[in-house]
Design a protein around this motif. Structure first.
Motif, PDB file in Angstrom:
ATOM      1  N   ASP A  75       0.837  -1.211   0.000  1.00  0.00           N
ATOM      2  CA  ASP A  75       0.000   0.000   0.000  1.00  0.00           C
ATOM      3  C   ASP A  75       0.870   1.258   0.000  1.00  0.00           C
ATOM      4  O   ASP A  75       0.609   2.204  -0.763  1.00  0.00           O
ATOM      5  CB  ASP A  75      -0.921   0.032   1.222  1.00  0.00           C
ATOM      6  N   LEU A  76       1.893   1.285   0.835  1.00  0.00           N
ATOM      7  CA  LEU A  76       2.767   2.455   0.927  1.00  0.00           C
ATOM      8  C   LEU A  76       3.519   2.673  -0.384  1.00  0.00           C
ATOM      9  O   LEU A  76       3.589   3.794  -0.895  1.00  0.00           O
ATOM     10  CB  LEU A  76       3.745   2.301   2.089  1.00  0.00           C
ATOM     11  N   GLU A  77       4.062   1.620  -0.955  1.00  0.00           N
ATOM     12  CA  GLU A  77       4.786   1.749  -2.215  1.00  0.00           C
ATOM     13  C   GLU A  77       3.861   2.226  -3.336  1.00  0.00           C
ATOM     14  O   GLU A  77       4.248   3.058  -4.159  1.00  0.00           O
ATOM     15  CB  GLU A  77       5.461   0.435  -2.580  1.00  0.00           C
ATOM     16  N   MET A  78       2.627   1.731  -3.371  1.00  0.00           N
ATOM     17  CA  MET A  78       1.684   2.160  -4.388  1.00  0.00           C
ATOM     18  C   MET A  78       1.353   3.643  -4.230  1.00  0.00           C
ATOM     19  O   MET A  78       1.289   4.383  -5.214  1.00  0.00           O
ATOM     20  CB  MET A  78       0.394   1.331  -4.330  1.00  0.00           C
ATOM     21  N   ALA A  79       1.161   4.091  -3.005  1.00  0.00           N
ATOM     22  CA  ALA A  79       0.867   5.514  -2.769  1.00  0.00           C
ATOM     23  C   ALA A  79       2.038   6.379  -3.226  1.00  0.00           C
ATOM     24  O   ALA A  79       1.826   7.437  -3.833  1.00  0.00           O
ATOM     25  CB  ALA A  79       0.559   5.756  -1.288  1.00  0.00           C
ATOM     26  N   ILE A  80       3.262   5.948  -2.974  1.00  0.00           N
ATOM     27  CA  ILE A  80       4.437   6.704  -3.413  1.00  0.00           C
ATOM     28  C   ILE A  80       4.488   6.768  -4.935  1.00  0.00           C
ATOM     29  O   ILE A  80       4.696   7.830  -5.520  1.00  0.00           O
ATOM     30  CB  ILE A  80       5.736   6.091  -2.847  1.00  0.00           C
ATOM     31  N   LEU A  81       4.265   5.650  -5.583  1.00  0.00           N
ATOM     32  CA  LEU A  81       4.326   5.620  -7.041  1.00  0.00           C
ATOM     33  C   LEU A  81       3.203   6.437  -7.684  1.00  0.00           C
ATOM     34  O   LEU A  81       3.382   7.002  -8.758  1.00  0.00           O
ATOM     35  CB  LEU A  81       4.293   4.180  -7.549  1.00  0.00           C
ATOM     36  N   LYS A  82       2.049   6.523  -7.035  1.00  0.00           N
ATOM     37  CA  LYS A  82       0.926   7.290  -7.579  1.00  0.00           C
ATOM     38  C   LYS A  82       1.044   8.784  -7.304  1.00  0.00           C
ATOM     39  O   LYS A  82       0.338   9.573  -7.919  1.00  0.00           O
ATOM     40  CB  LYS A  82      -0.395   6.789  -6.990  1.00  0.00           C
TER      41      LYS A  82
END
Length: 128
Positions: free
Chosen positions: A106-113
């Protein structure tokens, strides 16, 4: 250029609340107090799920003459997340590992988005 204070506030107030338990995310970190700018208290987290954020280190350097063309700043921000295993997986070693892996995803996805962290590479997410 953003100050470190602005960067940390952005992570807490904008980036982490992207993790809303919706279709793209497993966990919901939108509750007040779920994202904190602090190291983890010795007594443990105050709520779950939660994500603690703090500045580990910052390094600034210049390449060449005193001009901002060669200015570089590297910042390492640390995260510590706390979640409770789902009833499906149960409070087992497997359940604890998988729920933590979901939070990291979830954290990595938020960073990438996040448009603010769009560096044209995945180096940022790989170092989380």
């Amino acid at each position: 250029m953003a100050t470190l204070r602005q960067l940390l506030a952005y992570v807490r107030d904008t980036l982490i609340p992207l993790i809303d338990g919706g279709s793209d995310y497993t966990h919901d970190l939108t509750a007040p107090g779920a994202a904190r700018l602090a190291e983890v208290p010795a007594a443990g987290p105050e709520m779950s799920p939660s994500l603690y954020v703090w500045l580990d280190r910052s390094k600034s350097s210049h390449a060449g003459p005193a001009s901002f063309r060669g200015y570089r700043r590297e910042v390492v921000i640390k995260f510590a997340g706390f979640v409770i295993p789902s009833s499906t997986d149960g409070d087992t070693p497997y359940g604890r590992v998988t729920v933590a892996a979901d939070l990291q995803d979830d954290l990595e996805m938020a960073i990438l988005k996040s448009a603010r962290f769009d560096t044209g590479s995945t180096k940022l997410a790989q170092s989380v």
